[in-house]
Design a protein around this motif. Structure first.
Motif, PDB file in Angstrom:
ATOM      1  N   UNK A 115       0.840  -1.203   0.000  1.00 17.75           N
ATOM      2  CA  UNK A 115       0.000   0.000   0.000  1.00 17.75           C
ATOM      3  C   UNK A 115       0.871   1.247   0.000  1.00 17.75           C
ATOM      4  N   UNK A 116       1.951   1.228   0.787  1.00 23.02           N
ATOM      5  CA  UNK A 116       2.866   2.363   0.787  1.00 23.02           C
ATOM      6  C   UNK A 116       3.473   2.607  -0.584  1.00 23.02           C
ATOM      7  N   UNK A 117       3.862   1.529  -1.265  1.00 17.82           N
ATOM      8  CA  UNK A 117       4.396   1.660  -2.620  1.00 17.82           C
ATOM      9  C   UNK A 117       3.326   2.184  -3.570  1.00 17.82           C
ATOM     10  N   UNK A 118       2.108   1.710  -3.397  1.00 16.94           N
ATOM     11  CA  UNK A 118       1.014   2.153  -4.269  1.00 16.94           C
ATOM     12  C   UNK A 118       0.796   3.658  -4.151  1.00 16.94           C
ATOM     13  N   UNK A 119       0.816   4.179  -2.936  1.00 12.02           N
ATOM     14  CA  UNK A 119       0.623   5.622  -2.772  1.00 12.02           C
ATOM     15  C   UNK A 119       1.770   6.403  -3.379  1.00 12.02           C
ATOM     16  N   UNK A 120       2.978   5.825  -3.378  1.00  8.31           N
ATOM     17  CA  UNK A 120       4.122   6.508  -3.996  1.00  8.31           C
ATOM     18  C   UNK A 120       4.011   6.529  -5.512  1.00  8.31           C
ATOM     19  N   UNK A 121       3.131   5.689  -6.065  1.00  9.03           N
ATOM     20  CA  UNK A 121       2.923   5.611  -7.511  1.00  9.03           C
ATOM     21  C   UNK A 121       1.622   6.303  -7.920  1.00  9.03           C
ATOM     22  N   UNK A 122       1.167   7.198  -7.078  1.00  9.93           N
ATOM     23  CA  UNK A 122       0.005   8.048  -7.383  1.00  9.93           C
ATOM     24  C   UNK A 122      -1.322   7.300  -7.334  1.00  9.93           C
ATOM     25  N   UNK A 123      -1.351   6.161  -6.660  1.00  8.33           N
ATOM     26  CA  UNK A 123      -2.617   5.459  -6.450  1.00  8.33           C
ATOM     27  C   UNK A 123      -3.294   6.083  -5.239  1.00  8.33           C
ATOM     28  N   UNK A 124      -4.496   6.586  -5.445  1.00 10.51           N
ATOM     29  CA  UNK A 124      -5.181   7.341  -4.396  1.00 10.51           C
ATOM     30  C   UNK A 124      -6.409   6.627  -3.851  1.00 10.51           C
ATOM     31  N   UNK A 125      -6.854   5.571  -4.525  1.00  7.28           N
ATOM     32  CA  UNK A 125      -8.055   4.851  -4.099  1.00  7.28           C
ATOM     33  C   UNK A 125      -7.694   3.405  -3.811  1.00  7.28           C
ATOM     34  N   UNK A 126      -8.066   2.942  -2.624  1.00  8.27           N
ATOM     35  CA  UNK A 126      -7.771   1.578  -2.197  1.00  8.27           C
ATOM     36  C   UNK A 126      -9.062   0.874  -1.817  1.00  8.27           C
ATOM     37  N   UNK A 127      -9.301  -0.280  -2.431  1.00  8.10           N
ATOM     38  CA  UNK A 127     -10.457  -1.107  -2.090  1.00  8.10           C
ATOM     39  C   UNK A 127      -9.961  -2.397  -1.467  1.00  8.10           C
ATOM     40  N   UNK A 128     -10.394  -2.697  -0.247  1.00  6.22           N
ATOM     41  CA  UNK A 128     -10.055  -3.941   0.425  1.00  6.22           C
ATOM     42  C   UNK A 128     -11.187  -4.932   0.196  1.00  6.22           C
ATOM     43  N   UNK A 129     -10.845  -6.119  -0.277  1.00  8.35           N
ATOM     44  CA  UNK A 129     -11.838  -7.122  -0.624  1.00  8.35           C
ATOM     45  C   UNK A 129     -11.459  -8.463  -0.014  1.00  8.35           C
ATOM     46  N   UNK A 130     -12.262  -9.482  -0.304  1.00  5.70           N
ATOM     47  CA  UNK A 130     -11.957 -10.845   0.101  1.00  5.70           C
ATOM     48  C   UNK A 130     -12.109 -11.764  -1.090  1.00  5.70           C
ATOM     49  N   UNK A 131     -12.652 -12.974  -0.867  1.00  5.58           N
ATOM     50  CA  UNK A 131     -13.355 -13.451   0.280  1.00  5.58           C
ATOM     51  C   UNK A 131     -14.145 -12.400   1.039  1.00  5.58           C
ATOM     52  N   UNK A 132     -14.286 -12.646   2.304  1.00  2.00           N
ATOM     53  CA  UNK A 132     -14.910 -11.691   3.208  1.00  2.00           C
ATOM     54  C   UNK A 132     -13.817 -11.103   4.098  1.00  2.00           C
ATOM     55  N   UNK A 133     -13.438  -9.838   3.868  1.00  4.18           N
ATOM     56  CA  UNK A 133     -12.286  -9.278   4.596  1.00  4.18           C
ATOM     57  C   UNK A 133     -12.428  -9.309   6.108  1.00  4.18           C
ATOM     58  N   UNK A 134     -13.651  -9.146   6.611  1.00  5.88           N
ATOM     59  CA  UNK A 134     -13.839  -9.134   8.063  1.00  5.88           C
ATOM     60  C   UNK A 134     -13.726 -10.532   8.670  1.00  5.88           C
ATOM     61  N   UNK A 135     -13.602 -11.559   7.820  1.00  6.15           N
ATOM     62  CA  UNK A 135     -13.394 -12.915   8.322  1.00  6.15           C
ATOM     63  C   UNK A 135     -11.950 -13.129   8.770  1.00  6.15           C
ATOM     64  N   UNK A 136     -11.048 -12.239   8.374  1.00  8.43           N
ATOM     65  CA  UNK A 136      -9.651 -12.401   8.753  1.00  8.43           C
ATOM     66  C   UNK A 136      -9.381 -11.749  10.104  1.00  8.43           C
ATOM     67  N   UNK A 137      -8.736 -12.493  10.972  1.00  2.71           N
ATOM     68  CA  UNK A 137      -8.416 -11.999  12.305  1.00  2.71           C
ATOM     69  C   UNK A 137      -7.492 -10.778  12.203  1.00  2.71           C
ATOM     70  N   UNK A 138      -7.791  -9.767  12.998  1.00  2.00           N
ATOM     71  CA  UNK A 138      -6.955  -8.575  13.022  1.00  2.00           C
ATOM     72  C   UNK A 138      -7.272  -7.557  11.952  1.00  2.00           C
ATOM     73  N   UNK A 139      -8.350  -7.784  11.206  1.00  2.00           N
ATOM     74  CA  UNK A 139      -8.647  -6.886  10.082  1.00  2.00           C
ATOM     75  C   UNK A 139      -8.943  -5.458  10.537  1.00  2.00           C
ATOM     76  N   UNK A 140      -9.641  -5.305  11.659  1.00  2.00           N
ATOM     77  CA  UNK A 140      -9.944  -3.952  12.142  1.00  2.00           C
ATOM     78  C   UNK A 140      -8.669  -3.192  12.470  1.00  2.00           C
ATOM     79  N   UNK A 141      -7.703  -3.860  13.098  1.00  2.00           N
ATOM     80  CA  UNK A 141      -6.427  -3.210  13.399  1.00  2.00           C
ATOM     81  C   UNK A 141      -5.692  -2.844  12.111  1.00  2.00           C
TER      82      UNK A 141
END
Length: 330
Positions: free
Chosen positions: A52-78
């Motif tokens: 994600x850090x590299x993406x922002x350095x390449x002018x990527x301004x929009x990030x979509x987090x997907x899955x599967x179901x992303x909230x199914x992964x432990x620690x996702x809120x953090x």
């Protein structure tokens, strides 16, 4: 660095899958020969943050987090909180099935999440169970209500399937009339080798024609928040809007501005192409650094194809690519 391909398309949008696990088994996403990606192959959060850090350095301004179901992964809120603390200006969005997150909506709001995309293919409880394998419709509706009350904007994504939800168009439009949501129908795209019949295909043009029987629709003007592939329509005397996404019948490849990274670290430059670039091996090689990652991502982007050319080479019930949707991340 600005990522641009050989056709002049600039990349500003990254879709990152955090897991292929999901508590649902939607018929268009999980095929009969479905296999989970082995846990050791799934990227660690630290590796995703690096990308994600590299993406922002390449002018990527929009990030979509997907899955599967992303909230199914432990620690996702953090993980979400860490992204927001490092990249305050990023346009972060999350795609979820909304079945388990009603109680964390206040926390999402506090972290700074302003938008959620919720997958919801039907408003009929029995059909929901048939499509997803679980009886969770009321949970999703409760999540939507909780988000709207908290001021989190909602887009509802419904896969358009003839014979499954085409008889519910009036019900869907009534829901959008009463609630300030963007209701978006996405043309069915068979993925993987175990594809479904062409008889399920319900085109965006047919949806629009039928929708006009239930509501007076007014084409929405393009705004900074409405530059994506959906054709949007306001609903007269309604709080919400109707959107149509037509990747099959009327492609938008000429303006595609996105890259995808799967949960096991494979870069895909086009949803309809099975060609991938292995970023995980670079991330986990102590002798290779960010320069190598940047070079691979830039080179892959330069060769980003036009997806509709790939579609034209396929026939019958053949999938738009051989990889199932759950492994790609939408």
């Amino acid at each position: 660095m600005v990522l641009t391909d050989k056709l002049g398309r600039s990349i500003s949008y990254l879709r990152l899958s955090v897991t292929d696990r999901c508590n649902l088994r939607c018929v268009y996403c999980v095929t009969k020969d479905f296999k989970f990606i082995p846990h050791p192959d799934i990227l660690r959060y630290e590796e995703m943050l690096r990308l994600i850090g590299l993406a922002t350095s390449m002018n990527i301004s929009k990030l979509r987090l997907t899955g599967g179901e992303p909230f199914a992964r432990r620690g996702f809120m953090d993980f979400i909180g860490e992204i927001m603390s490092r990249h305050e200006d990023i346009d972060l969005r999350i795609t979820t099935n909304g079945t388990t997150i009603k109680n964390v909506v206040p926390d999402l709001k506090k972290i700074g999440v302003r938008r959620l995309n919720i997958s919801l293919d039907t408003l009929n409880r029995q059909t929901f169970k048939e499509v997803t394998g679980k009886d969770h419709l009321n949970d999703v509706l409760a999540t939507i209500e909780s988000c709207l009350s908290a001021g989190i904007k909602i887009k509802i994504n419904a896969v358009a399937m003839k014979g499954t939800n085409d008889k519910e168009l009036g019900v869907f439009l009534d829901f959008a009339r009463k609630n300030p949501v963007d209701l978006r129908f996405i043309e069915f795209m068979p993925m993987g080798d175990d594809t479904q019949s062409d008889r399920q295909f319900w085109s965006a043009d047919d949806i629009l024609l039928q929708a006009k029987e239930f509501a007076n629709l007014i084409p929405a003007e393009r705004t900074p928040d409405n530059r994506g592939p959906a054709r949007m329509y306001t609903i007269e005397n309604g709080k919400g809007r109707l959107g149509l996404i037509s990747p099959v019948s009327s492609h938008f490849c000429g303006t595609c501005n996105r890259l995808r990274i799967t949960s096991d670290g494979q870069l895909r430059t086009c949803l309809f192409s099975d060609r991938t670039y292995n970023l995980r091996n670079i991330l986990r090689n102590p002798k290779l650094g960010d320069d190598q990652l940047l070079r691979v991502i830039a080179a892959a982007t330069r060769d980003k194809p036009l997806g509709y050319h790939l579609l034209e080479s396929r026939s019958g019930n053949e999938g738009v690519c051989t990889t199932q949707m759950s492994s790609i991340g939408g």
